[in-house]
Motif scaffolding. Structure first.
Motif, mmCIF file in Angstrom:
data_model
loop_
_atom_site.group_PDB
_atom_site.id
_atom_site.type_symbol
_atom_site.label_atom_id
_atom_site.label_comp_id
_atom_site.label_asym_id
_atom_site.label_seq_id
_atom_site.Cartn_x
_atom_site.Cartn_y
_atom_site.Cartn_z
ATOM 1 N N LEU A 160 0.829 -1.203 0.000
ATOM 2 C CA LEU A 160 0.000 0.000 0.000
ATOM 3 C C LEU A 160 0.866 1.257 0.000
ATOM 4 N N PHE A 161 1.853 1.307 0.890
ATOM 5 C CA PHE A 161 2.733 2.470 0.976
ATOM 6 C C PHE A 161 3.632 2.584 -0.250
ATOM 7 N N GLY A 162 4.247 1.468 -0.632
ATOM 8 C CA GLY A 162 5.241 1.508 -1.699
ATOM 9 C C GLY A 162 4.665 1.891 -3.050
ATOM 10 N N PHE A 163 3.560 1.256 -3.435
ATOM 11 C CA PHE A 163 2.983 1.551 -4.748
ATOM 12 C C PHE A 163 2.264 2.896 -4.765
ATOM 13 N N SER A 164 1.774 3.354 -3.624
ATOM 14 C CA SER A 164 1.227 4.720 -3.551
ATOM 15 C C SER A 164 2.331 5.732 -3.836
ATOM 16 N N THR A 165 3.526 5.460 -3.316
ATOM 17 C CA THR A 165 4.663 6.348 -3.565
ATOM 18 C C THR A 165 5.050 6.336 -5.035
ATOM 19 N N TYR A 166 5.089 5.150 -5.633
ATOM 20 C CA TYR A 166 5.336 5.058 -7.077
ATOM 21 C C TYR A 166 4.332 5.928 -7.843
ATOM 22 N N ALA A 167 3.056 5.821 -7.470
ATOM 23 C CA ALA A 167 2.004 6.558 -8.184
ATOM 24 C C ALA A 167 2.213 8.059 -8.085
ATOM 25 N N ILE A 168 2.583 8.535 -6.901
ATOM 26 C CA ILE A 168 2.809 9.973 -6.712
ATOM 27 C C ILE A 168 4.027 10.433 -7.503
ATOM 28 N N ALA A 169 5.114 9.688 -7.393
ATOM 29 C CA ALA A 169 6.349 10.077 -8.074
ATOM 30 C C ALA A 169 6.186 10.048 -9.591
ATOM 31 N N ALA A 170 5.391 9.118 -10.092
ATOM 32 C CA ALA A 170 5.182 9.033 -11.538
ATOM 33 C C ALA A 170 4.459 10.260 -12.074
ATOM 34 N N LEU A 171 3.677 10.933 -11.243
ATOM 35 C CA LEU A 171 2.951 12.128 -11.671
ATOM 36 C C LEU A 171 3.763 13.404 -11.493
ATOM 37 N N PHE A 172 4.502 13.492 -10.398
ATOM 38 C CA PHE A 172 5.169 14.743 -10.053
ATOM 39 C C PHE A 172 6.665 14.720 -10.319
ATOM 40 N N GLY A 173 7.165 13.643 -10.917
ATOM 41 C CA GLY A 173 8.575 13.562 -11.234
ATOM 42 C C GLY A 173 8.947 14.400 -12.435
ATOM 43 N N ILE A 220 10.271 6.640 2.615
ATOM 44 C CA ILE A 220 9.516 7.216 1.491
ATOM 45 C C ILE A 220 9.634 8.732 1.467
ATOM 46 N N ILE A 221 9.496 9.360 2.635
ATOM 47 C CA ILE A 221 9.639 10.821 2.709
ATOM 48 C C ILE A 221 11.029 11.232 2.237
ATOM 49 N N LEU A 222 12.047 10.486 2.658
ATOM 50 C CA LEU A 222 13.410 10.781 2.217
ATOM 51 C C LEU A 222 13.533 10.624 0.703
ATOM 52 N N ALA A 223 12.908 9.553 0.166
ATOM 53 C CA ALA A 223 12.999 9.294 -1.269
ATOM 54 C C ALA A 223 12.342 10.415 -2.075
ATOM 55 N N LEU A 224 11.151 10.844 -1.671
ATOM 56 C CA LEU A 224 10.451 11.906 -2.396
ATOM 57 C C LEU A 224 11.189 13.240 -2.274
ATOM 58 N N TRP A 225 11.717 13.506 -1.097
ATOM 59 C CA TRP A 225 12.472 14.742 -0.881
ATOM 60 C C TRP A 225 13.744 14.756 -1.717
ATOM 61 N N ALA A 226 14.428 13.612 -1.789
ATOM 62 C CA ALA A 226 15.705 13.546 -2.491
ATOM 63 C C ALA A 226 15.557 13.733 -3.994
ATOM 64 N N LEU A 227 14.370 13.486 -4.541
ATOM 65 C CA LEU A 227 14.173 13.626 -5.984
ATOM 66 C C LEU A 227 14.525 15.026 -6.486
ATOM 67 N N ALA A 228 14.369 16.027 -5.629
ATOM 68 C CA ALA A 228 14.616 17.415 -6.033
ATOM 69 C C ALA A 228 16.042 17.869 -5.737
ATOM 70 N N LEU A 229 16.883 16.980 -5.212
ATOM 71 C CA LEU A 229 18.236 17.346 -4.814
ATOM 72 C C LEU A 229 19.250 16.964 -5.886
ATOM 73 N N PRO A 230 20.456 17.538 -5.828
ATOM 74 C CA PRO A 230 21.523 17.127 -6.741
ATOM 75 C C PRO A 230 21.858 15.642 -6.570
ATOM 76 N N THR A 231 22.404 15.044 -7.610
ATOM 77 C CA THR A 231 22.659 13.598 -7.621
ATOM 78 C C THR A 231 23.535 13.155 -6.463
ATOM 79 N N ALA A 232 24.598 13.909 -6.173
ATOM 80 C CA ALA A 232 25.510 13.521 -5.092
ATOM 81 C C ALA A 232 24.775 13.453 -3.748
ATOM 82 N N LEU A 233 23.902 14.432 -3.497
ATOM 83 C CA LEU A 233 23.135 14.428 -2.249
ATOM 84 C C LEU A 233 22.137 13.279 -2.222
ATOM 85 N N GLN A 234 21.570 12.947 -3.372
ATOM 86 C CA GLN A 234 20.643 11.819 -3.449
ATOM 87 C C GLN A 234 21.330 10.537 -2.974
#
Length: 337
Positions: free
Chosen positions: A156-169, A291-305
């Motif tokens: 439930l948590f994991g695929f919900s995160t996929y769904a959000i990231a697929a839209l806002f990535g 998950i919060i870390l993963a979504l937050w890191a999407l907007a950061l530089p690659t090294a920080l990710q």
């Protein structure tokens, strides 16, 4: 932004519809008694539960997911075919049992078909490594399906995160988001019957295709630019970390890793007296943090990710070490006269 919000509402509607449909199927299986005839889990010395329980979660989740992908995300047709194939083979395993080589062979065929038909533009050895990791994800999801509410909640948590990231990535992908929302919703419908005390277990026909979906949809999103390669790993990191460390320990002891056991960290938490419900809720909190870390890191530089990924891995290792310490103390006390 308005388009994104509209797509998110659409994805939410899909999730709710799939959840209701999955729950209706499972309720019908229980009411008619068919659930017991399809596949039943009989407790043994390796089990954490005490009474026979139907293993038919896959009968509710997988038909809904395959139907939703076929109608809403036709570009993902091969993934839907892989899900149906693995669900069918795994149901035979649930019902009658299959040799390990047959089970693993089916997993290999599904993963191989995906990477051959839709290869990523990377060297062959990198693609082979990704295929191996997807194959591992298929099996580890099965290994981690051993406590009430755990595997269903993680889906439930994991695929919900996929769904959000697929839209806002960086590259919005509506079909991928809708497919992931369908999986998350169906998992939520199953969780209504699986949270402690569980009335239904996921079974191999549910856990194996779910693991395939986690890997295949994660691969699809990375291949098409929806997220970086590390994203699916960080989203499902609690499952991956527990299963991987446990596997390494068992291999070092020369044990057969595919045989059932009670050495996973979540199993030890239950046996230490934490209980099924609190164990599941604890793991939900850990996964939610990742998950919060993963979504937050999407907007950061690659090294920080990658720094966040490495730091979170250290945190998970320390959590595992703390559970190991408690377990050794528990064993030493239980041996005392």
């Amino acid at each position: 932004m308005q388009v994104h919000i509209s797509s998110l509402l659409h994805a939410t509607s899909i999730a709710l519809a799939c959840g209701v449909l999955c729950a209706a199927i499972l309720a019908l299986l229980l009411k008619t008694g068919l659930a017991w005839r399809l596949a039943t889990d009989i407790p043994n010395e390796r089990s954490l539960h005490e009474r026979p329980t139907p293993r038919v979660g896959g009968w509710g989740i997988m038909p809904v997911v395959v139907l939703a992908i076929g109608l809403l995300a036709p570009s993902l047709w091969l993934i839907a075919v892989g899900v149906a194939f693995l669900a069918a083979v795994s149901q035979i395993d649930d019902r009658r049992g299959l040799p390990a080589r047959v089970r693993f062979g089916a997993h290999f065929v599904a993963v191989l078909a995906l990477v051959v038909v839709y290869p990523a533009p990377i060297p062959w050895w990198c693609l082979a490594s990704l295929a191996f990791l997807m194959l591992w994800l298929v099996n580890l999801y099965n290994f981690m399906d051993g406590s009430d509410g755990l595997a269903g909640g993680m889906a439930l948590f994991g695929f919900s995160t996929y769904a959000i990231a697929a839209l806002f990535g960086p590259t919005p992908m509506r079909e991928l988001s809708w497919a992931c929302a369908a999986v998350a919703g169906a998992a939520g419908g199953f969780l209504l019957f699986n949270f402690h005390p569980a009335k239904i277990f996921l079974g191999d026909a549910g856990s194996i295709p779910t693991g395939f979906l986690a890997g295949a949809l994660g691969y699809w999103g990375w291949r098409n630019g929806a997220w970086p390669i590390w994203f699916p790993v960080l989203v499902f990191s609690p499952f991956i970390g527990d299963a991987s460390i446990t596997l390494i320990k068992r291999l070092l002891r020369g044990e057969k890793f595919w045989q059932a056991h009670r050495e996973h960290y979540y199993q030890r938490m239950v046996r230490l007296g934490t209980g099924h419900a609190v164990t599941a809720l604890t793991w939900y909190l850990i996964m939610f943090t990742g998950i919060i870390l993963a979504l937050w890191a999407l907007a950061l530089p690659t090294a920080l990710q990658w720094g966040i990924v490495g730091g979170w891995a250290v945190v998970l290792v320390l959590m595992g070490a703390a559970i190991d310490m408690r377990w050794r103390r528990f064993q030493s006390l239980s041996r005392q006269p």
